[in-house]
Design an enzyme around this catalytic site. Structure first.
Site, short mmCIF file in Angstrom:
data_model
loop_
_atom_site.label_atom_id
_atom_site.label_comp_id
_atom_site.label_asym_id
_atom_site.label_seq_id
_atom_site.Cartn_x
_atom_site.Cartn_y
_atom_site.Cartn_z
CB CYS A 1 42.50 43.64 31.99
SG CYS A 1 40.80 43.89 31.63
CD GLU B 1 38.65 42.82 34.36
OE1 GLU B 1 39.92 42.58 34.56
OE2 GLU B 1 38.21 43.67 33.91
#
Length: 542
Positions: free
Chosen positions: A328, A294
């Site tokens: 994020c 990720e």
């Protein structure tokens, strides 16, 4: 021996404590925060097998909001420590893989309850101190999300094991979910304590052994994670923590025959380089390694003219600036219609200007410091750039100061250029860029949202017009792995919104879902025939 199919406790999301004024949880957590802050600097070892390893090369760990205050030191290792961690992991592998699944489950269920109880203040306080999270951000990350990871992953593990093929008369077909052959390398970020723990724990739960390298700026809470694993009864060597430079770890790990998988959260650039390194060594490995990552994001908020101004303003102020934009999933670009912008701007600017900024110890501070000098300098350079550009205007923040802590004022930019640099590039800090579009160009702006960024992690649409929502849902199908309707693009909850994105944002293997755990097993099909044939002749030969 086990002779039963065990039913695991049904997971329920951990209740987030409010930490309201004079609450017992606030008083308890702040007491632990001050205890950790005021104690003598600690020496954090590497955890290699049953050994706690120190070196002569001590690196300081400081508070981002007071970078002169040394909390402790970590021990900088070298290639020999990485090799030793691999050996310790492989030595532990046979016994851990052979342990009945319910015993592995029990370790992590115990870890969840320990974290919900005696470890809660310790984990939250460590995260507040070394990662500069306020009490609420620490609670939802370091405590609740990690508890949820442990409990829900146990359920997902049992679901995976229970998925079995059908069998015709005279045979019994079975699927066996083996751990991968070799060891897993977990490479984790600073910004979420829960992610750091889950990236090592999820493969381990499925019977794998792990070498874990935390980010330098997260090592303070990483030690508490290792202490939690130890208290929960995780056998030595199953998860080994090394504190070394990334290239040093990579050189040893990615050239090792038994390297079986990478579990990564971090920057897109680093992930791509790691993938290349693995590909270049592919002939050396026993099996094709699993690669789960990720990575970056340039997360959007798309607003339709039918939206409520106060709802939009709050989604932006929370989505962009909680934890200083170091998520994020943080909102970093927004698209607002001309007709709604004046009302949103008034509310939004008032909200942001009311933020207090400072130490997490003062619970009235909504935002704190960015993680370190490198991040501070990068974010400040973007702000400096904006001040020189004629097609951009700063309407909040735009200032910074690192004399005591790495403080950057929550900064909002309005640009007339939809491809302005801060609309495109990941900044990973408290910087939001807004583009105001003509109301009659909603459809064209949706296409702009989809095409502007290489990332596809999170995004949201805010509207009351259902046709507008449906159009956004369709046109932004591949623009975000987590898509929110009438909400900010942050705050995914384990078991509710499995998290991950595609394009430049990663492999979308969804942490907090069974599909992530499936990446850490290798299935074996077993067919047992009860009465085998005794003659080769088939009926068609007659």
């Amino acid at each position: 021996m086990s002779n039963a199919i065990f039913k695991v406790p049904e997971p329920i999301n951990e209740i987030v404590k409010s930490y309201g004024p004079s609450s017992s949880e606030r008083n308890s957590l702040l007491a632990k925060y001050r205890e950790f802050k005021d104690r003598s600097p600690i020496d954090i070892p590497m955890y290699i097998g049953a050994n706690k390893v120190t070196t002569a090369n001590k690196k300081p760990l400081t508070m981002p909001h007071d970078h002169q205050h040394i909390l402790g030191y970590f021990n900088q290792g070298d290639a020999t420590h990485v090799a030793a961690a691999i050996e310790a992991a492989l030595a532990a592998k046979a016994a851990w893989a052979a342990l009945p699944w319910q015993d592995r489950a029990a370790v992590f269920l115990r870890a969840a309850d320990l974290l919900a109880g005696p470890f809660r203040d310790r984990m939250n306080a460590a995260t507040m101190l070394a990662q500069s999270k306020n009490v609420f951000q620490a609670e939802i990350d370091a405590a609740c999300e990690l508890i949820d990871f442990f409990r829900f992953n146990v359920q997902y593990m049992t679901q995976i094991y229970s998925e079995q093929p059908s069998s015709l008369p005279g045979m019994w077909n079975r699927l066996e979910y083996r751990p991968l052959e070799g060891f897993i390398f977990a490479l984790t970020p600073f910004n979420f304590t829960s992610i750091a723990a889950n990236l090592s724990a999820a493969p381990a739960m499925m019977g794998n052994v792990v070498v874990w390298k935390p980010a330098d700026s997260q090592i303070y809470s990483a030690q508490v994670i290792m202490e939690l694993f130890e208290a929960a009864g995780l056998p030595a060597g199953v998860i080994n923590m090394v504190t070394v430079d990334g290239p040093v770890a990579g050189e040893v790990i990615f050239s090792h025959k038994e390297f079986a998988g990478l579990h990564f959260t971090g920057s897109t650039g680093v992930f791509r380089q790691l993938w290349k390194n693995i590909a270049n060594n592919i002939e050396q490995y026993r099996s094709y390694p699993r690669i789960v990552g990720e990575t970056g994001g340039k997360d959007f908020v798309m607003v339709h003219s039918s939206a409520n101004a106060a709802e939009v303003a709050t989604a932006l102020s929370r989505g962009a600036f909680e934890f200083q934009g170091q998520k994020c999933s943080a909102a970093s670009r927004a698209y607002l219609p001309e007709s709604l912008w004046p009302a949103v701007k008034e509310i939004f600017v008032e909200q942001v200007q009311s933020f207090k900024q400072g130490s997490p110890e003062d619970t009235s501070n909504f935002v704190n410091a960015v993680i370190d000098a490198k991040a501070f300098d990068k974010i400040a350079s973007y702000i400096d750039y904006v001040h020189t550009q004629p097609d951009a205007q700063v309407i909040t923040g735009g200032t910074y100061d690192k004399s005591k802590g790495y403080f950057i004022a929550p900064t909002t930019i309005v640009t007339t250029n939809p491809k302005f640099r801060t609309m495109v590039e990941e900044i990973f800090g408290p910087v939001l860029t807004i583009y105001v579009y003509p109301d009659n160009q909603y459809s064209q702006t949706l296409e702009l949202v989809d095409q502007t960024s290489e990332y596809a992690l999170t995004g949201s649409i805010i509207a009351t017009d259902r046709y507008a929502i449906q159009e956004a849902n369709a046109k932004l199908m591949n623009a975000a792995g987590n898509f929110y309707i009438n909400d900010k693009p942050t705050g995914a909850v384990v078991g509710q919104q499995p998290f991950g994105g595609a394009r430049g944002s990663g492999t979308n293997d969804k942490a907090g879902a069974s599909m992530n755990l499936l990446r850490w097993v290798s299935a074996r099909t077993i067919k047992e025939t009860f009465v085998p044939p005794t003659d080769y002749r088939y009926p068609f030969l007659g």
